[in-house]
Design an enzyme around this catalytic site. Structure first.
Site, PDB file in Angstrom:
ATOM      1  CG  ASP A 165       5.230  -1.408   2.370  1.00 43.03           C
ATOM      2  OD1 ASP A 165       3.705  -1.376   2.849  1.00 43.03           O
ATOM      3  OD2 ASP A 165       5.773  -2.720   2.196  1.00 43.03           O
ATOM      4  CG  HIS A 166       0.117   3.550   5.570  1.00 42.77           C
ATOM      5  ND1 HIS A 166       0.731   3.419   6.543  1.00 42.77           N
ATOM      6  CD2 HIS A 166      -0.479   4.379   5.024  1.00 42.77           C
ATOM      7  CE1 HIS A 166       0.425   4.855   7.469  1.00 42.77           C
ATOM      8  NE2 HIS A 166      -0.508   5.553   6.218  1.00 42.77           N
ATOM      9  NE  ARG A 167       2.881  -4.121   2.892  1.00 44.63           N
ATOM     10  CZ  ARG A 167       3.317  -4.976   2.373  1.00 44.63           C
ATOM     11  NH1 ARG A 167       2.960  -6.538   2.363  1.00 44.63           N
ATOM     12  NH2 ARG A 167       4.446  -4.899   1.760  1.00 44.63           N
ATOM     13  N   PRO A 209       0.779  -1.424   0.237  1.00 44.09           N
ATOM     14  CG  PRO A 209      -0.120  -0.390   2.379  1.00 44.09           C
ATOM     15  CD  PRO A 209       0.563  -2.098   1.359  1.00 44.09           C
TER      16      PRO A 209
END
Length: 496
Positions: free
Chosen positions: A466-468, A290
């Site tokens: 990466d939003h994770r 994401p």
């Protein structure tokens, strides 16, 4: 990296090696030797392109080139023999090493219901290949297929770099034409064509079964494929005589071909090698991680002054100094202040893997496509060392000599889109990495400086992450730190 087999006391075979990163195939770009040439241990004999880079292959023994098994432009699986070497020239006649069934360049139509041969299966480099315990049974039928014999002779001649000898005509039933009237598949079998012609047809999206052959014994030529790709004419026009070009000439012809309706309005370019790998990686990254992108516009006037001063510094003599060097150092300092950003997502174990080292990737546009080699352990390098590593990386990429190992293991990346005159972009993460910083063009713009509007050197930065792994706060801190250093580069000293 090298792999070979011994077929007799005289001949040795060299197989396509696994050049790294578990790649399964490579395309032969160029042969540097021809049959009859003398080679020595360590001499580069060919250049191949994998899905990641172009690599030169050295031969691991001395001798005389006996045979090149594949022409230029052919994609070869790891473990297949690509060249045979006579290691005892002048010792008298000896049987040449037989080519593997899997390497048969042209396949003729099936002649009966005999068992299919079990070819060798490529395995890991250094372990050789397993021979099949089942031998090929003779095909049924009183006469050997004249088409197959002619094709085999033509292919062998092509591999040896000269025209094929004329094959003796074989008797055929009066009711059966020698060349199929519709399409190139005799008796409904596989059409007869040489490897470069099959590749051309694949690139142009042409089904060989629909092509009318004009070559000897029903072999489809390049001209036949081009004729099939051209707009249909009201009256069929006979194709020119088949070309007698050597394999290297045929394989080196440009794969792009115009496909038009009345005039050349489209060009089809086959996607392979580095471009294919990058395309697959970007699609995988875009739809797996994401992405979040943040932007900041910053006054880099002081950074540009520092670059000018460093160019005159004797400690930086012999290395290239440019804004990218300072930006790279700024990102490394920002990562040091925010180490959580330097991480990777382990999908299999559902873990976040924090890296205590920085392999700094630099996106580089090359004639073969975009590649991202990285500077190993960039966090440990001084400014002169970082400058030297950047210069070597750029030179190697420009020359097409970047190795697969140089593109493996990256943690974060910088892409300098400003060199193309654009302000910035929303970069896609390099697979397996946590963040990528895009640097826009540095332009003279009106800027409020010390309460007054003045012309200043300004650029826009974009950080995708990466939003994770990286939340908005962490991503913002990293981007803000990079911007602060570029605005006040003395922070490279106070924050380091």
């Amino acid at each position: 990296m090298t792999t070979m087999t011994e077929t007799s006391a005289r001949f040795r075979e060299f197989k396509m090696p696994d050049v790294g990163e578990g790649l399964t195939e490579a395309e032969i770009l160029k042969w540097f030797v021809q049959p009859g040439d003398t080679v020595t241990d360590g001499q580069v004999v060919c250049e191949v392109e994998t899905a990641k880079a172009a690599v030169e292959l050295p031969i691991p023994f001395d001798g005389v080139v006996h045979e090149l098994r594949f022409p230029e432009g052919t994609t070869v699986d790891v473990g297949q023999v690509i060249i045979a070497i006579d290691v005892a020239p002048g010792s008298g006649d000896a049987p040449a090493p037989a080519a593997e069934p899997a390497q048969e360049p042209v396949e003729a139509a099936s002649q009966g219901d005999g068992d299919a041969p079990k070819g060798r299966t490529p395995v890991l480099v250094g372990y050789g290949v397993a021979e099949s315990s089942t031998k090929r049974r003779p095909r049924k039928g009183a006469t050997a297929a004249p088409e197959a014999a002619a094709v085999a002779a033509a292919v062998q001649a092509e591999l040896n770099g000269h025209a094929a000898p004329a094959a003796a005509p074989a008797p055929a039933p009066a009711s059966a034409p020698a060349v199929p009237a519709q399409g190139g598949a005799p008796d409904g079998g596989r059409p007869l064509a040489k490897p470069p012609v099959r590749k051309l047809a694949k690139d142009l999206g042409i089904d060989l079964a629909t092509v009318v052959p004009t070559g000897k014994d029903g072999i489809i030529t390049r001209e036949d494929v081009h004729a099939a790709a051209a707009p249909a004419a009201t009256t069929p026009v006979a194709a020119p005589a088949p070309s007698q070009a050597a394999p290297s000439q045929a394989a080196s012809e440009a794969p792009a071909a115009a496909v038009a309706s009345g005039s050349a309005r489209e060009t089809r370019i086959p996607v392979k090698g580095v471009r294919k790998a990058i395309a697959q990686a970007m699609v995988g990254s875009a739809f797996t991680a994401p992405h979040v992108t943040e932007f900041v516009t910053v006054d880099v006037t002081r950074t540009m002054k520092l670059v000018a001063e460093l160019k005159e510094d004797k400690d930086m003599a012999g290395v290239r100094v440019n804004p990218l060097l300072i930006i790279a150092k700024a990102l490394l300092v920002a990562i040091k202040r925010n180490p959580e950003v330097n991480a990777a997502w382990d999908e299999a174990n559902q873990e976040i893997v924090q890296k205590h080292y920085v392999n700094l990737g630099i996106a580089a546009a090359t004639p073969r496509g975009l590649i991202v080699p990285n500077i190993k352990d960039a966090h440990d390098k001084t400014l002169p060392q970082l400058a030297a590593a950047l210069g070597e990386l750029v030179t190697t990429a420009r020359d097409g000599k970047t190795s697969p190992a140089a593109m493996a293991g990256g943690t974060v990346t910088i892409t300098n889109v400003g060199v193309f005159g654009v302000d910035t972009g929303t970069p896609i993460l390099n697979p397996g990495e946590s963040a990528i910083l895009a640097v826009g063009a540095i332009k003279l713009q009106p800027w409020v400086h010390k309460g007054k509007v003045k012309p200043r050197q300004v650029t826009t930065l974009a950080l995708s992450f990466d939003h994770r792994l990286v939340d908005g706060e962490l991503g913002s801190k990293v981007l803000a730190d990079v911007a602060a250093i570029l605005e006040q580069p003395k922070r490279l000293i106070t924050w380091a």
